[in-house]
Write a protein that holds these residues in place. Structure first.
Motif, PDB file in Angstrom:
ATOM      1  N   ILE A 287     -30.914  24.881  -4.755  1.00  0.00           N
ATOM      2  CA  ILE A 287     -30.591  26.021  -3.896  1.00  0.00           C
ATOM      3  C   ILE A 287     -30.604  25.611  -2.430  1.00  0.00           C
TER       4      ILE A 287
ATOM      5  N   LEU B 153     -27.560  23.547  -1.715  1.00  0.00           N
ATOM      6  CA  LEU B 153     -26.377  24.401  -1.706  1.00  0.00           C
ATOM      7  C   LEU B 153     -26.260  25.161  -0.387  1.00  0.00           C
ATOM      8  N   LEU B 154     -27.370  25.722   0.086  1.00  0.00           N
ATOM      9  CA  LEU B 154     -27.347  26.468   1.343  1.00  0.00           C
ATOM     10  C   LEU B 154     -27.028  25.562   2.531  1.00  0.00           C
TER      11      LEU B 154
ATOM     12  N   ILE C 211     -23.352  24.716   2.497  1.00  0.00           N
ATOM     13  CA  ILE C 211     -22.556  25.856   2.968  1.00  0.00           C
ATOM     14  C   ILE C 211     -22.573  25.909   4.489  1.00  0.00           C
TER      15      ILE C 211
ATOM     16  N   LEU D  70     -23.014  30.251  -4.830  1.00  0.00           N
ATOM     17  CA  LEU D  70     -24.225  30.936  -4.373  1.00  0.00           C
ATOM     18  C   LEU D  70     -24.245  32.380  -4.853  1.00  0.00           C
TER      19      LEU D  70
ATOM     20  N   PHE E  32     -27.245  33.711  -7.244  1.00  0.00           N
ATOM     21  CA  PHE E  32     -28.203  34.554  -6.531  1.00  0.00           C
ATOM     22  C   PHE E  32     -29.044  35.445  -7.443  1.00  0.00           C
TER      23      PHE E  32
ATOM     24  N   SER F  75     -31.959  33.407  -9.417  1.00  0.00           N
ATOM     25  CA  SER F  75     -32.719  32.381  -8.712  1.00  0.00           C
ATOM     26  C   SER F  75     -33.856  33.009  -7.931  1.00  0.00           C
TER      27      SER F  75
END
Length: 245
Positions: free
Chosen positions: A144, A147-148, A151, A200, A204, A207
């Motif tokens: 996570i 991934l953030l 982004i 995401l 979401f 998670s």
């Protein structure tokens, strides 16, 4: 390019459905979960108004995290504030005309993106550098965070390095509202950025990011500390008492 546009259109339809349906399902489960005990974390407010004020401080200032760990609080607050600014800035792609408050936010969106990445980097470093946090970190936690960060980085690169047609992007998303598939720019970095955002949205509801709505259903936060003044009785326990009576 028409094929890619169609793929991304259906991808975002699917991601939006999973996000909304997943959130509705999870929030419904939170709301229906029994809270048979009075367990507010002390010192706790004794009135409903005090609970609202406490929840406001928790949502805006991360009060409990500040008391628990200052370094985590700093990076966590920087990330969330940056994400908030970035989200407001991106609303211009989904509304027409653009509201005046959203117009005011536009010059600060870049700083929000930088703050978001700095905060995430600090939170991710914590999972490697702090022994007790590294021990309890699962692969999904790293996924996570990665991934953030991707982004955020890809979004800044689209803005500063690999420019794209933002008007066409807005036209594409506004078209989705009317179930019309309009052309999407074929820039590889933009497509990567949008793919990561869709991922995401899908992840979401399943998670740890679900702590966002979950906070409001936490009995340790949303209960008043008034067991002496008012007996706390869960609905199912009340029905049992009435049945015995």
């Amino acid at each position: 390019m028409a094929f890619l546009t169609t793929v991304y259109a259906f991808l975002f339809y699917f991601a939006a459905f999973v996000l909304v349906a997943g959130l509705v399902f999870r929030i419904a489960r939170y709301a229906l979960t029994p809270a048979p005990l009075k367990i507010p974390t002390t010192p706790a407010p004794t009135t409903r108004g005090g609970v609202v004020l406490r929840m406001t401080r928790e949502v805006v200032l991360f009060e409990s995290l500040f008391r628990g760990n200052k370094w985590t609080w700093i990076f966590g607050w920087i990330f969330h504030f940056g994400l908030f600014i970035v989200t407001l800035r991106h609303l211009r792609y989904f509304i027409e005309p653009v509201w005046f408050p959203i117009q005011l936010v536009q010059p600060f969106g870049i700083y929000g993106g930088l703050a978001m990445i700095i905060g995430l980097a600090g939170l991710w470093a914590r999972r490697f550098l702090v022994d007790r946090v590294r021990y309890i970190s699962a692969p999904s936690d790293h996924l996570i965070l990665a991934l953030l960060i991707l982004i955020g980085v890809s979004g800044l690169l689209v803005k500063f390095v690999f420019h794209t047609d933002v008007v066409a992007i807005k036209t594409f998303f506004l078209g989705l509202y009317a179930f019309e598939i309009r052309p999407l720019p074929a820039d590889p970095l933009l497509l990567l950025h949008l793919l990561l955002v869709a991922m995401l949205m899908i992840l979401f509801p399943y998670s740890k990011l679900l702590h966002a709505p979950g906070l409001f259903f936490s009995p340790s936060r949303n209960q008043a500390d008034n067991p002496r003044e008012q007996r706390h009785l869960a609905p199912w326990a009340k029905r049992l008492e009435q049945g015995r009576g």
